[in-house]
Design an enzyme around this catalytic site. Structure first.
Site, PDB file in Angstrom:
ATOM      1  N   HIS A  52      13.418  29.361 -10.958  1.00 25.10           N
ATOM      2  CA  HIS A  52      13.033  28.578 -12.018  1.00 25.10           C
ATOM      3  C   HIS A  52      12.362  27.383 -11.357  1.00 25.10           C
ATOM      4  O   HIS A  52      12.776  26.960 -10.290  1.00 25.10           O
ATOM      5  CB  HIS A  52      13.832  28.155 -12.893  1.00 25.10           C
ATOM      6  CG  HIS A  52      13.970  29.357 -14.130  1.00 25.10           C
ATOM      7  ND1 HIS A  52      14.640  29.156 -15.464  1.00 25.10           N
ATOM      8  CD2 HIS A  52      13.919  30.630 -13.855  1.00 25.10           C
ATOM      9  CE1 HIS A  52      14.634  30.377 -16.193  1.00 25.10           C
ATOM     10  NE2 HIS A  52      14.286  31.318 -15.235  1.00 25.10           N
TER      11      HIS A  52
ATOM     12  N   GLU B  39      12.496  24.297 -12.294  1.00 24.83           N
ATOM     13  CA  GLU B  39      13.448  23.013 -12.194  1.00 24.83           C
ATOM     14  C   GLU B  39      14.412  23.346 -11.143  1.00 24.83           C
ATOM     15  O   GLU B  39      14.769  22.183 -10.415  1.00 24.83           O
ATOM     16  CB  GLU B  39      14.332  22.910 -13.548  1.00 24.83           C
ATOM     17  CG  GLU B  39      13.501  22.828 -14.822  1.00 24.83           C
ATOM     18  CD  GLU B  39      13.011  24.351 -15.378  1.00 24.83           C
ATOM     19  OE1 GLU B  39      12.843  25.160 -14.821  1.00 24.83           O
ATOM     20  OE2 GLU B  39      12.954  24.225 -16.713  1.00 24.83           O
TER      21      GLU B  39
ATOM     22  N   HIS C  43       0.897  -1.149  -0.028  1.00 24.53           N
ATOM     23  CA  HIS C  43       0.012   0.008  -0.010  1.00 24.53           C
ATOM     24  C   HIS C  43       0.863   1.273  -0.060  1.00 24.53           C
ATOM     25  O   HIS C  43       2.171   1.063   0.346  1.00 24.53           O
ATOM     26  CB  HIS C  43      -0.808   0.101   1.160  1.00 24.53           C
ATOM     27  CG  HIS C  43      -1.901  -1.123   1.189  1.00 24.53           C
ATOM     28  ND1 HIS C  43      -2.832  -1.136   2.442  1.00 24.53           N
ATOM     29  CD2 HIS C  43      -1.716  -2.414   0.593  1.00 24.53           C
ATOM     30  CE1 HIS C  43      -3.472  -2.347   1.984  1.00 24.53           C
ATOM     31  NE2 HIS C  43      -2.876  -2.971   1.184  1.00 24.53           N
TER      32      HIS C  43
ATOM     33  N   CYS D 236      -5.742   2.192   5.182  1.00 26.82           N
ATOM     34  CA  CYS D 236      -6.420   1.060   5.998  1.00 26.82           C
ATOM     35  C   CYS D 236      -5.469   1.347   7.431  1.00 26.82           C
ATOM     36  O   CYS D 236      -4.570   1.951   7.656  1.00 26.82           O
ATOM     37  CB  CYS D 236      -6.092  -0.301   5.506  1.00 26.82           C
ATOM     38  SG  CYS D 236      -4.207  -0.546   5.204  1.00 26.82           S
TER      39      CYS D 236
ATOM     40  N   CYS E  73      -1.677   0.534   7.557  1.00 29.58           N
ATOM     41  CA  CYS E  73      -0.804   1.810   7.033  1.00 29.58           C
ATOM     42  C   CYS E  73      -0.936   2.986   8.058  1.00 29.58           C
ATOM     43  O   CYS E  73      -0.030   3.330   8.280  1.00 29.58           O
ATOM     44  CB  CYS E  73      -1.592   2.386   5.736  1.00 29.58           C
ATOM     45  SG  CYS E  73      -1.134   1.448   4.362  1.00 29.58           S
TER      46      CYS E  73
END
Ligand SMILES: Nc1ccn([C@H]2C[C@H](O)[C@@H](COP(=O)(O)OP(=O)(O)OP(=O)(O)O)O2)c(=O)n1
Length: 343
Positions: A334, A336, A43, A68, A71
């Site tokens: 920027h 990136e 999961h 769930c 998790c």
């Protein structure tokens, strides 16, 4: 992330689906440090625990479904700060269709355990529901119609028109509504009650909840419609047929561009929004435990002024401004650059 295209290996394994594929975004200090989705083996929450370990402490987690109990107990244990989830069918589906009564019974028991974990945990577990900013839907529609990708297709294939865009959008709306919404209001209410969200079943809350959810799905479908796989157009003209070659499929490239386009809406540049998601490909061919196949996430960002600055701190002008001192370029970071550094 929930819609991240599965690798062929994963698609081949078809199990009866009581467990729904779930997407997860891990955020630390306002920065996205992980994008995960369930694989056939694990999961999304478990993948995050394996990948981030103790670094999950004080992170905020955004799930596309209520996780769930397995998790939830693991991520609570990791010391996360906040867990937000989309209020539709949870990871262990509570929809009564098809599966046997016993497995639905187990799903209900799991939902109860989740509630118990939620009320006794230090982490804040809450519904992810961000009402959209005014005119957001129209804005996304306009910018999607005008985005580089759609315009390039229109230039090369003049038969691609506005109407084609709307047809694509309708297909995506249907696809995402089936995934992210529950068509019957009564069923939705029943599931919310089982999830311990009876407060949201009363009107006007319930009407608002469904309206917000539908609008968000529409926004997602609109962005996705502006990155269609049209004719032979795309980043990769053909699927790689050679199994040894670790090429990106058109589907994955498309998914990454949609993520980048969504990030672009967070820009601090009032004129141009740019988003970047940096995924890398592993050199070796072994698949990782998550659903991203040979890809791993490096970072994502959008163009913005340095973290913590206020709107008026820096100039916003572009090349058209004669006075070079009040142009934005020396100040803006920027997308990136932000993706591989801080934002
Ligand atoms: N690889 C890139 C290129 C640009 N940008 C961002 C930075 C700016 O906020 C905006 C516009 O940048 P340009 O350098 O392209 O400048 P223009 O001259 O196109 O800007 P404008 O159209 O505003 O005049 O896009 C980015 O995040 N990543």
């Amino acid at each position: 992330m929930e819609v991240f295209p599965s690798s062929k290996h994963v698609q081949a394994i078809k199990k009866p689906q009581r467990i729904k594929k779930t997407g997860l975004v891990v955020v630390r200090n306002m920065k996205i440090i992980g994008l995960h989705c369930s694989s056939s083996e694990l999961h999304a929450g478990q993948i995050a625990v394996i990948k981030h370990g103790s670094r999950l402490k004080d992170c905020d987690l955004y799930f596309s479904r209520k996780p769930c109990s397995t998790c939830l107990k693991m991520i609570v244990n990791a010391g996360v700060n906040r867990i937000s989830y989309w209020p539709s069918d949870p990871e262990i589906s509570l929809q009564p269709e098809n599966p046997s009564q016993t497995s639905l019974g187990d799903a209900r028991l799991d939902a109860k355990a989740v509630e118990r974990l939620k009320s006794n945990s230090r982490a804040h577990v809450c519904v992810l529901l961000q009402p959209l900013a005014c005119y957001m839907v129209q804005f996304v529609e306009e910018t999607s119609l005008k985005c580089d990708f759609a315009q390039k297709i229109t230039r090369i294939h003049p038969e691609f028109q506005r109407s084609t865009f709307y047809e694509y959008r309708q297909d995506r709306v249907k696809e995402y509504e089936a995934l992210f919404l529950i068509s019957s209001e009564e069923k939705h209410k029943e599931i919310l009650r089982l999830m311990g969200l009876e407060n949201l079943c009363e009107d006007p809350y319930f009407v608002c909840l469904r309206q917000n959810m539908k609008e968000l799905v529409l926004v997602l479908a609109t962005v996705a419609a502006s990155v269609p796989s049209y004719s032979d157009f795309g980043f990769y003209l053909s699927e790689t047929s050679d199994d040894n070659q670790q090429g990106l499929t058109q589907e994955i490239a498309q998914h990454c561009i949609i993520q980048a386009r969504l990030l672009a809406y967070r820009t601090e540049d009032h004129k141009i929004g740019v988003g970047a998601v940096v995924w890398a490909e592993r050199k070796c061919s072994t698949l990782d435990c998550d659903g991203t196949g040979s890809m791993y996430f490096l970072g994502c960002g959008y163009n913005a002024f340095p973290v913590g600055s206020e709107y008026a701190d820096f100039p916003h002008m572009d090349d058209n401004q004669k006075d070079r001192e009040i142009r934005k370029f020396r100040y803006i970071i920027h997308a990136e650059q932000n993706a591989i550094t801080f934002r």
